[in-house]
Design a protein around this motif. Structure first.
Motif, PDB file in Angstrom:
ATOM      1  N   LYS A 190      10.191   0.777   2.127  1.00 34.06           N
ATOM      2  CA  LYS A 190      11.549   0.219   2.133  1.00 34.06           C
ATOM      3  C   LYS A 190      11.546  -1.300   2.230  1.00 34.06           C
ATOM      4  O   LYS A 190      12.486  -1.967   1.789  1.00 34.06           O
ATOM      5  CB  LYS A 190      12.346   0.825   3.281  1.00 34.06           C
ATOM      6  CG  LYS A 190      12.658   2.305   3.084  1.00 34.06           C
ATOM      7  CD  LYS A 190      13.304   2.908   4.322  1.00 34.06           C
ATOM      8  CE  LYS A 190      13.515   4.411   4.143  1.00 34.06           C
ATOM      9  NZ  LYS A 190      14.060   5.045   5.374  1.00 34.06           N
ATOM     10  N   LEU A 191      10.477  -1.871   2.821  1.00 36.83           N
ATOM     11  CA  LEU A 191      10.395  -3.325   2.939  1.00 36.83           C
ATOM     12  C   LEU A 191      10.219  -4.011   1.588  1.00 36.83           C
ATOM     13  O   LEU A 191      10.591  -5.176   1.425  1.00 36.83           O
ATOM     14  CB  LEU A 191       9.224  -3.713   3.840  1.00 36.83           C
ATOM     15  CG  LEU A 191       9.354  -3.393   5.329  1.00 36.83           C
ATOM     16  CD1 LEU A 191       8.054  -3.711   6.052  1.00 36.83           C
ATOM     17  CD2 LEU A 191      10.500  -4.149   5.966  1.00 36.83           C
ATOM     18  N   VAL A 192       9.626  -3.310   0.635  1.00 39.46           N
ATOM     19  CA  VAL A 192       9.333  -3.925  -0.663  1.00 39.46           C
ATOM     20  C   VAL A 192      10.597  -4.502  -1.280  1.00 39.46           C
ATOM     21  O   VAL A 192      10.611  -5.632  -1.790  1.00 39.46           O
ATOM     22  CB  VAL A 192       8.659  -2.914  -1.607  1.00 39.46           C
ATOM     23  CG1 VAL A 192       8.506  -3.501  -3.000  1.00 39.46           C
ATOM     24  CG2 VAL A 192       7.298  -2.488  -1.060  1.00 39.46           C
ATOM     25  N   ASP A 193      11.703  -3.753  -1.216  1.00 42.04           N
ATOM     26  CA  ASP A 193      12.960  -4.228  -1.789  1.00 42.04           C
ATOM     27  C   ASP A 193      13.800  -4.996  -0.771  1.00 42.04           C
ATOM     28  O   ASP A 193      14.348  -6.056  -1.090  1.00 42.04           O
ATOM     29  CB  ASP A 193      13.768  -3.050  -2.336  1.00 42.04           C
ATOM     30  CG  ASP A 193      13.153  -2.472  -3.595  1.00 42.04           C
ATOM     31  OD1 ASP A 193      12.571  -3.252  -4.383  1.00 42.04           O
ATOM     32  OD2 ASP A 193      13.244  -1.261  -3.805  1.00 42.04           O
ATOM     33  N   HIS A 204       0.827  -1.203   0.000  1.00 41.42           N
ATOM     34  CA  HIS A 204       0.000   0.000   0.000  1.00 41.42           C
ATOM     35  C   HIS A 204       0.866   1.260   0.000  1.00 41.42           C
ATOM     36  O   HIS A 204       0.342   2.374  -0.089  1.00 41.42           O
ATOM     37  CB  HIS A 204      -0.928   0.019   1.225  1.00 41.42           C
ATOM     38  CG  HIS A 204      -2.141  -0.827   1.073  1.00 41.42           C
ATOM     39  ND1 HIS A 204      -3.373  -0.316   0.709  1.00 41.42           N
ATOM     40  CD2 HIS A 204      -2.334  -2.152   1.222  1.00 41.42           C
ATOM     41  CE1 HIS A 204      -4.255  -1.293   0.650  1.00 41.42           C
ATOM     42  NE2 HIS A 204      -3.654  -2.425   0.953  1.00 41.42           N
ATOM     43  N   SER A 205       2.177   1.093   0.118  1.00 39.82           N
ATOM     44  CA  SER A 205       3.111   2.231   0.144  1.00 39.82           C
ATOM     45  C   SER A 205       4.315   1.837  -0.691  1.00 39.82           C
ATOM     46  O   SER A 205       5.365   1.472  -0.160  1.00 39.82           O
ATOM     47  CB  SER A 205       3.543   2.549   1.580  1.00 39.82           C
ATOM     48  OG  SER A 205       2.434   2.770   2.418  1.00 39.82           O
ATOM     49  N   SER A 206       4.163   1.920  -1.999  1.00 39.98           N
ATOM     50  CA  SER A 206       5.163   1.344  -2.897  1.00 39.98           C
ATOM     51  C   SER A 206       5.751   2.392  -3.829  1.00 39.98           C
ATOM     52  O   SER A 206       5.140   3.431  -4.088  1.00 39.98           O
ATOM     53  CB  SER A 206       4.513   0.222  -3.718  1.00 39.98           C
ATOM     54  OG  SER A 206       5.418  -0.303  -4.665  1.00 39.98           O
ATOM     55  N   ASN A 207       6.949   2.098  -4.339  1.00 36.89           N
ATOM     56  CA  ASN A 207       7.562   2.989  -5.325  1.00 36.89           C
ATOM     57  C   ASN A 207       7.774   2.281  -6.667  1.00 36.89           C
ATOM     58  O   ASN A 207       8.678   2.622  -7.425  1.00 36.89           O
ATOM     59  CB  ASN A 207       8.886   3.563  -4.805  1.00 36.89           C
ATOM     60  CG  ASN A 207       9.926   2.498  -4.508  1.00 36.89           C
ATOM     61  OD1 ASN A 207       9.737   1.329  -4.832  1.00 36.89           O
ATOM     62  ND2 ASN A 207      11.032   2.897  -3.900  1.00 36.89           N
ATOM     63  N   ARG A 208       6.935   1.299  -6.927  1.00 32.57           N
ATOM     64  CA  ARG A 208       6.999   0.592  -8.202  1.00 32.57           C
ATOM     65  C   ARG A 208       5.828   1.017  -9.090  1.00 32.57           C
ATOM     66  O   ARG A 208       4.792   1.452  -8.602  1.00 32.57           O
ATOM     67  CB  ARG A 208       6.964  -0.914  -7.982  1.00 32.57           C
ATOM     68  CG  ARG A 208       8.156  -1.417  -7.175  1.00 32.57           C
ATOM     69  CD  ARG A 208       8.483  -2.833  -7.525  1.00 32.57           C
ATOM     70  NE  ARG A 208       9.658  -3.300  -6.832  1.00 32.57           N
ATOM     71  CZ  ARG A 208      10.337  -4.387  -7.169  1.00 32.57           C
ATOM     72  NH1 ARG A 208       9.951  -5.109  -8.204  1.00 32.57           N
ATOM     73  NH2 ARG A 208      11.397  -4.759  -6.478  1.00 32.57           N
ATOM     74  N   LYS A 209       5.998   0.814 -10.385  1.00 35.11           N
ATOM     75  CA  LYS A 209       4.986   1.267 -11.342  1.00 35.11           C
ATOM     76  C   LYS A 209       3.979   0.167 -11.660  1.00 35.11           C
ATOM     77  O   LYS A 209       3.599  -0.013 -12.818  1.00 35.11           O
ATOM     78  CB  LYS A 209       5.660   1.748 -12.624  1.00 35.11           C
ATOM     79  CG  LYS A 209       6.474   3.029 -12.451  1.00 35.11           C
ATOM     80  CD  LYS A 209       7.036   3.509 -13.790  1.00 35.11           C
ATOM     81  CE  LYS A 209       7.746   4.838 -13.646  1.00 35.11           C
ATOM     82  NZ  LYS A 209       8.294   5.314 -14.955  1.00 35.11           N
TER      83      LYS A 209
END
Length: 251
Positions: free
Chosen positions: A204-207, A117-122
């Protein structure tokens, strides 16, 4: 998350919650936790207006929150946690407005701790990352058509929203019992009560935790491997929700 949080409310905050939720079909934090999503069916226009409130998107390569860039007019999960908390704490607001604010807060504090829900991907928080999930867990009625021969056609966002925890096969109450048996409070990544910081942590957890699998085919091994992180995020969300409600509702 709602049930775990409610177990750690002050008596005064708990009394306020009971007064605000009086008349609800399930008058508890757990009972209203999904309300912001059920607007999709019960009030499509309300859901359309609030849909943008469930998440925040960061530009590729950053998890640093910039309100004007990432949350124009407060229309993101960070802005709405701040806005709904202000409504909840304002005794001059109507009972119905404060009730809705409480229901939104329970849901949005949970959302902001779910990393996608808080991502920096497209890919719209994993919604565009398609998954073929082999699972014995039956989907909800609306998704039955996507479940064929034990394989669920879904996406990575839904895996994190539902399948990782639900595949454990225990009720929400029993889950809360198990998490309550762990040391409390949980170790927090920071003592910040700023939802912008919470969103940055999730991003930051996404990566760092390799949430994106190499294959679009998935089975229980991914769910089992990621469940400890999902449970940890649930504990952190419960702690922060309890702290937020205690500070807002306790005179």
């Amino acid at each position: 998350m709602g049930e775990l949080a409610q177990r750690h409310l002050t008596p005064a905050a708990n009394a306020q919650v009971a007064a605000l939720l009086k008349g609800e079909p399930e008058p508890s934090l757990a009972g209203v936790a999904s309300w912001a999503d059920t607007l999709r069916k019960s009030s499509p226009e309300s859901y359309k207006r609030t849909e943008r409130w469930h998440y925040v998107n960061f530009p590729v390569g950053t998890c640093a929150y910039r309100p004007q860039r990432d949350c124009p007019d407060g229309n993101c999960v960070v802005g709405q946690i701040e806005r709904q908390r202000a409504i909840l704490g304002d005794r001059a607001q109507s009972l119905s407005a404060r009730r809705d604010a409480l229901k939104f807060l329970v849901h949005f504090v949970g959302d902001v701790h779910q990393p996608l829900h808080s991502s920096n991907r497209k890919d719209k928080g994993g919604n565009d990352f398609q998954i073929s999930l082999r699972t014995d867990l039956q989907p909800e009625a609306y998704a039955q058509q996507n479940y064929v021969d034990g394989v669920m056609g879904t996406n990575l966002h839904s895996v994190w929203d539902y399948y990782i925890l639900a595949s454990k096969g225990v009720s929400a109450s029993l889950y809360a019992d198990r998490l309550s048996a762990l040391p409390w409070p949980p170790k927090l990544p920071s003592k910040s009560m700023n939802p912008a910081d919470w969103a940055g942590e999730s991003c930051k957890l996404v990566d760092s935790q390799r949430l994106y699998p190499k294959s679009h085919k998935m089975d229980s091994r991914y769910l089992d491997a990621q469940r400890p992180l999902a449970e940890r995020q649930l504990e952190i969300a419960a702690k922060r929700l309890a702290d937020l409600l205690n500070a807002t509702l306790t005179d």
